[in-house]
Design a protein around this motif. Structure first.
Motif, PDB file in Angstrom:
ATOM      1  N   THR A 172       0.803  -1.229   0.000  1.00  0.00           N
ATOM      2  CA  THR A 172       0.000   0.000   0.000  1.00  0.00           C
ATOM      3  C   THR A 172       0.838   1.283   0.000  1.00  0.00           C
ATOM      4  O   THR A 172       1.968   1.311   0.491  1.00  0.00           O
ATOM      5  CB  THR A 172      -0.910   0.056   1.256  1.00  0.00           C
ATOM      6  OG1 THR A 172      -0.074   0.252   2.406  1.00  0.00           O
ATOM      7  CG2 THR A 172      -1.729  -1.195   1.420  1.00  0.00           C
ATOM      8  N   TYR A 212      -8.595  13.377  -5.045  1.00  0.00           N
ATOM      9  CA  TYR A 212      -8.919  12.920  -6.408  1.00  0.00           C
ATOM     10  C   TYR A 212      -7.703  12.189  -6.981  1.00  0.00           C
ATOM     11  O   TYR A 212      -7.181  12.512  -8.040  1.00  0.00           O
ATOM     12  CB  TYR A 212      -9.323  14.124  -7.277  1.00  0.00           C
ATOM     13  CG  TYR A 212      -9.983  13.741  -8.573  1.00  0.00           C
ATOM     14  CD1 TYR A 212     -11.274  13.242  -8.593  1.00  0.00           C
ATOM     15  CD2 TYR A 212      -9.311  13.894  -9.786  1.00  0.00           C
ATOM     16  CE1 TYR A 212     -11.880  12.892  -9.789  1.00  0.00           C
ATOM     17  CE2 TYR A 212      -9.916  13.552 -10.995  1.00  0.00           C
ATOM     18  CZ  TYR A 212     -11.199  13.050 -10.987  1.00  0.00           C
ATOM     19  OH  TYR A 212     -11.805  12.700 -12.177  1.00  0.00           O
ATOM     20  N   GLY A 213      -7.232  11.201  -6.208  1.00  0.00           N
ATOM     21  CA  GLY A 213      -6.115  10.372  -6.684  1.00  0.00           C
ATOM     22  C   GLY A 213      -6.658   9.121  -7.345  1.00  0.00           C
ATOM     23  O   GLY A 213      -7.758   9.128  -7.914  1.00  0.00           O
ATOM     24  N   TRP A 214      -5.907   8.034  -7.236  1.00  0.00           N
ATOM     25  CA  TRP A 214      -6.294   6.795  -7.917  1.00  0.00           C
ATOM     26  C   TRP A 214      -7.624   6.280  -7.380  1.00  0.00           C
ATOM     27  O   TRP A 214      -8.491   5.865  -8.143  1.00  0.00           O
ATOM     28  CB  TRP A 214      -5.203   5.747  -7.727  1.00  0.00           C
ATOM     29  CG  TRP A 214      -3.925   6.084  -8.435  1.00  0.00           C
ATOM     30  CD1 TRP A 214      -3.705   7.149  -9.274  1.00  0.00           C
ATOM     31  CD2 TRP A 214      -2.692   5.367  -8.379  1.00  0.00           C
ATOM     32  NE1 TRP A 214      -2.419   7.127  -9.731  1.00  0.00           N
ATOM     33  CE2 TRP A 214      -1.769   6.046  -9.211  1.00  0.00           C
ATOM     34  CE3 TRP A 214      -2.272   4.225  -7.719  1.00  0.00           C
ATOM     35  CZ2 TRP A 214      -0.457   5.607  -9.383  1.00  0.00           C
ATOM     36  CZ3 TRP A 214      -0.962   3.774  -7.894  1.00  0.00           C
ATOM     37  CH2 TRP A 214      -0.068   4.462  -8.723  1.00  0.00           C
ATOM     38  N   SER A 264      -8.391  10.405   0.548  1.00  0.00           N
ATOM     39  CA  SER A 264      -7.103  11.100   0.406  1.00  0.00           C
ATOM     40  C   SER A 264      -5.949  10.322   1.033  1.00  0.00           C
ATOM     41  O   SER A 264      -4.785  10.602   0.752  1.00  0.00           O
ATOM     42  CB  SER A 264      -7.193  12.473   1.070  1.00  0.00           C
ATOM     43  OG  SER A 264      -7.207  12.328   2.482  1.00  0.00           O
ATOM     44  N   GLY A 265      -6.257   9.399   1.955  1.00  0.00           N
ATOM     45  CA  GLY A 265      -5.191   8.719   2.704  1.00  0.00           C
ATOM     46  C   GLY A 265      -4.649   9.576   3.831  1.00  0.00           C
ATOM     47  O   GLY A 265      -3.676   9.219   4.480  1.00  0.00           O
ATOM     48  N   ASN A 271     -15.402  -0.123   2.270  1.00  0.00           N
ATOM     49  CA  ASN A 271     -15.365  -1.325   1.420  1.00  0.00           C
ATOM     50  C   ASN A 271     -14.868  -2.547   2.176  1.00  0.00           C
ATOM     51  O   ASN A 271     -14.905  -3.644   1.643  1.00  0.00           O
ATOM     52  CB  ASN A 271     -14.525  -1.100   0.155  1.00  0.00           C
ATOM     53  CG  ASN A 271     -13.108  -0.691   0.440  1.00  0.00           C
ATOM     54  OD1 ASN A 271     -12.857   0.151   1.312  1.00  0.00           O
ATOM     55  ND2 ASN A 271     -12.163  -1.262  -0.255  1.00  0.00           N
ATOM     56  N   PHE A 272     -14.408  -2.366   3.424  1.00  0.00           N
ATOM     57  CA  PHE A 272     -14.037  -3.542   4.217  1.00  0.00           C
ATOM     58  C   PHE A 272     -15.233  -4.143   4.956  1.00  0.00           C
ATOM     59  O   PHE A 272     -15.071  -5.091   5.716  1.00  0.00           O
ATOM     60  CB  PHE A 272     -12.908  -3.204   5.194  1.00  0.00           C
ATOM     61  CG  PHE A 272     -11.587  -2.976   4.496  1.00  0.00           C
ATOM     62  CD1 PHE A 272     -10.963  -4.027   3.848  1.00  0.00           C
ATOM     63  CD2 PHE A 272     -10.995  -1.734   4.457  1.00  0.00           C
ATOM     64  CE1 PHE A 272      -9.754  -3.840   3.179  1.00  0.00           C
ATOM     65  CE2 PHE A 272      -9.792  -1.533   3.798  1.00  0.00           C
ATOM     66  CZ  PHE A 272      -9.170  -2.586   3.150  1.00  0.00           C
ATOM     67  N   ASP A 276      -4.202  19.336  -3.942  1.00  0.00           N
ATOM     68  CA  ASP A 276      -3.315  19.551  -5.093  1.00  0.00           C
ATOM     69  C   ASP A 276      -4.131  20.209  -6.211  1.00  0.00           C
ATOM     70  O   ASP A 276      -5.078  19.619  -6.733  1.00  0.00           O
ATOM     71  CB  ASP A 276      -2.763  18.188  -5.532  1.00  0.00           C
ATOM     72  CG  ASP A 276      -1.856  18.283  -6.751  1.00  0.00           C
ATOM     73  OD1 ASP A 276      -1.801  19.366  -7.379  1.00  0.00           O
ATOM     74  OD2 ASP A 276      -1.230  17.261  -7.080  1.00  0.00           O
ATOM     75  N   ASP A 289      -9.430  18.599  -3.576  1.00  0.00           N
ATOM     76  CA  ASP A 289      -8.092  18.001  -3.417  1.00  0.00           C
ATOM     77  C   ASP A 289      -7.153  19.142  -3.028  1.00  0.00           C
ATOM     78  O   ASP A 289      -7.326  20.287  -3.473  1.00  0.00           O
ATOM     79  CB  ASP A 289      -7.636  17.346  -4.740  1.00  0.00           C
ATOM     80  CG  ASP A 289      -6.470  16.385  -4.549  1.00  0.00           C
ATOM     81  OD1 ASP A 289      -6.643  15.180  -4.803  1.00  0.00           O
ATOM     82  OD2 ASP A 289      -5.370  16.841  -4.142  1.00  0.00           O
ATOM     83  N   GLU A 332      -6.051  -0.981 -10.077  1.00  0.00           N
ATOM     84  CA  GLU A 332      -6.807  -1.484  -8.921  1.00  0.00           C
ATOM     85  C   GLU A 332      -7.473  -0.319  -8.179  1.00  0.00           C
ATOM     86  O   GLU A 332      -8.608  -0.415  -7.722  1.00  0.00           O
ATOM     87  CB  GLU A 332      -5.875  -2.248  -7.974  1.00  0.00           C
ATOM     88  CG  GLU A 332      -6.605  -2.911  -6.831  1.00  0.00           C
ATOM     89  CD  GLU A 332      -6.123  -2.539  -5.432  1.00  0.00           C
ATOM     90  OE1 GLU A 332      -6.478  -3.240  -4.492  1.00  0.00           O
ATOM     91  OE2 GLU A 332      -5.418  -1.531  -5.262  1.00  0.00           O
TER      92      GLU A 332
END
Ligand SMILES: NC(=O)c1ccc[n+]([C@@H]2O[C@H](COP(=O)([O-])OP(=O)(O)OC[C@H]3O[C@@H](n4cnc5c(N)ncnc54)[C@H](O)[C@@H]3O)[C@@H](O)[C@H]2O)c1
Length: 374
Positions: A135, A197-199, A252-253, A321-322, A221, A219, A164
């Motif tokens: 990750t 707004y990343g992957w 965003s993490g 999603n977990f 960025d 975001d 993914e």
């Protein structure tokens, strides 16, 4: 175990010539799903597993039982106990390494162990060959260390991981949709906002739009904001502009849904994480504002706040999603195939301390096998 699934990981291990490494033990911190079970059982044949520590907000009892049946030690700490359990287990493992002249390979998601190794086990690092990591969170943890003293090989930023990420976005929205339908709530025609707004976030935004929601994006960025804008999303110039959204998803993490954001939300907004751990939402602040809270669904906590607003927290702030099965196994497995290649490189090339992404040309092996076997 699902026998319908093609032996994709086994074939990748065969093609790259993975060997048995009897002088090395694996220390594993992982989500435990059927796909991880397949990975762990396969890897265990090559590099024996000392312990698997499961990440508490994910996982599945049958997988734990199946691993234990193979004689693999599995621990299932609560999320806030995980650091202590890793410390305890590393202590045991290092004693065993010393006694049996063995080396340790760290296999993890999320960078828990690499951080703790540097904080508490400097004197034992000569027993560690290195870490393999799936990750971005785990790579970010390694980058935060002042001096990284072991190699970390990762497949967190590869092209297949990007592919993914987009599927994760869809899984986040599908999981949320399923939960909301159970309480009779329709997404369609409502307003959603996505932070990051990343992957993953771009996948989340697209999946929300596909469900008929009006989607805004924020975001930190500015380039990402331009990208979101040309992809047809409304963009927010400040996180506090979320005032009229019905569903807010952090992808965003980082800690994106802060106290200032929570203060800006309209009543009856759902707060959702689509990223990692408990990173995204300042849950302690939300709890401090509450005059009353109740569960209205196994995965939704309803908060009434001092100012009479009602807010709804999904899955206690952990990634939505977990709550069920996330990305289809065959998608996650191309990353696990990359991890198998990393294990081989780590054990055979023993790189110097540093962060090493999987080389793009090596990604072609799992990609080709995947296309042949699916
Ligand atoms: N839930 C899952 O199953 C799952 C799967 C894969 C990745 N992840 C996690 O999702 C997170 C995002 O991954 P990614 O690949 O999309 O990362 P990424 O780096 O591609 O995207 C993150 C985006 O968030 C933006 N950002 C950072 N801080 C922000 C803030 N405070 N507010 C708004 N935007 C901010 C960044 O500028 C970047 O554009 C990571 O933590 C990753 O580990 C979760």
């Amino acid at each position: 175990m699902n026998t319908f699934h093609p032996p994709f990981l086994k074939e990748v291990a065969r093609r790259v010539g993975l060997k048995k490494y009897p002088h090395v033990k694996q220390f594993v911190v992982q989500h435990l799903y059927e796909d991880t079970l397949r990975l762990l059982l396969l890897l265990h044949d090559y590099v024996s597993i000392s312990v698997v520590i499961s990440i508490s907000y994910s996982g599945n009892e049958e997988v734990i039982v199946a691993l234990r049946k193979k004689g693999i030690r599995v621990l299932t700490p609560g999320f806030h106990e995980i650091d202590q359990v890793i410390v305890n287990e590393l202590t045991h493992c290092f004693k065993a390494c010393e006694a049996e002249q063995q080396k340790l390979l760290i296999h993890e998601v999320g960078g828990y162990t690499i951080r703790l190794l540097h904080e508490k086990f400097e004197a034992y690092l000569h027993h560690v060959i290195g870490a393999v990591e799936v990750t971005k969170q785990g790579v970010w943890e390694a980058r935060k260390l002042t001096t990284l003293k072991i190699p970390q090989l990762n497949c967190a930023e590869t092209k297949l991981k990007e592919i993914e990420g987009n599927m994760v976005g869809e899984s986040v929205v599908a999981s949320l949709d399923q939960i909301l339908r159970a309480i009779g709530y329709a997404m369609v025609g409502r307003k959603a906002c996505v932070f990051g707004y990343g992957w993953v976030g771009s996948g989340v935004a697209g999946a929300l739009r596909a469900r008929g929601m009006a989607v805004s994006v924020f975001d930190t960025d500015v380039i990402k904001l331009v990208e979101a804008s040309v992809n047809g999303f409304q963009v927010l110039k400040s996180a506090k502009e979320v005032t009229d959204c019905n569903i807010l998803i952090g992808a965003s993490g980082h800690r994106s849904i802060t106290r200032e954001v929570i203060d800006s939300l309209a009543s009856r907004c759902f707060l959702v994480s689509g990223s990692s751990k408990d990173k995204e939402i300042e849950v302690a602040y939300l709890t401090s504002l509450a005059t009353n809270t109740k569960k209205i669904h196994p995965h939704i906590q309803h908060y009434t706040l001092k100012d009479n607003r009602e807010l709804l927290l999904v899955n206690e702030g952990y990634p939505v999603n977990f709550t069920g099965s996330s990305v289809p196994d065959e998608i996650v497995e191309f990353l696990f195939a990359e991890l198998i290649i990393l294990v081989k490189i780590l054990l055979e090339e023993t790189p110097a301390p540093g962060i090493y992404p999987l080389a793009p040309e090596l990604e072609k092996i799992p990609a080709a096998v995947w296309l042949e076997m699916r």
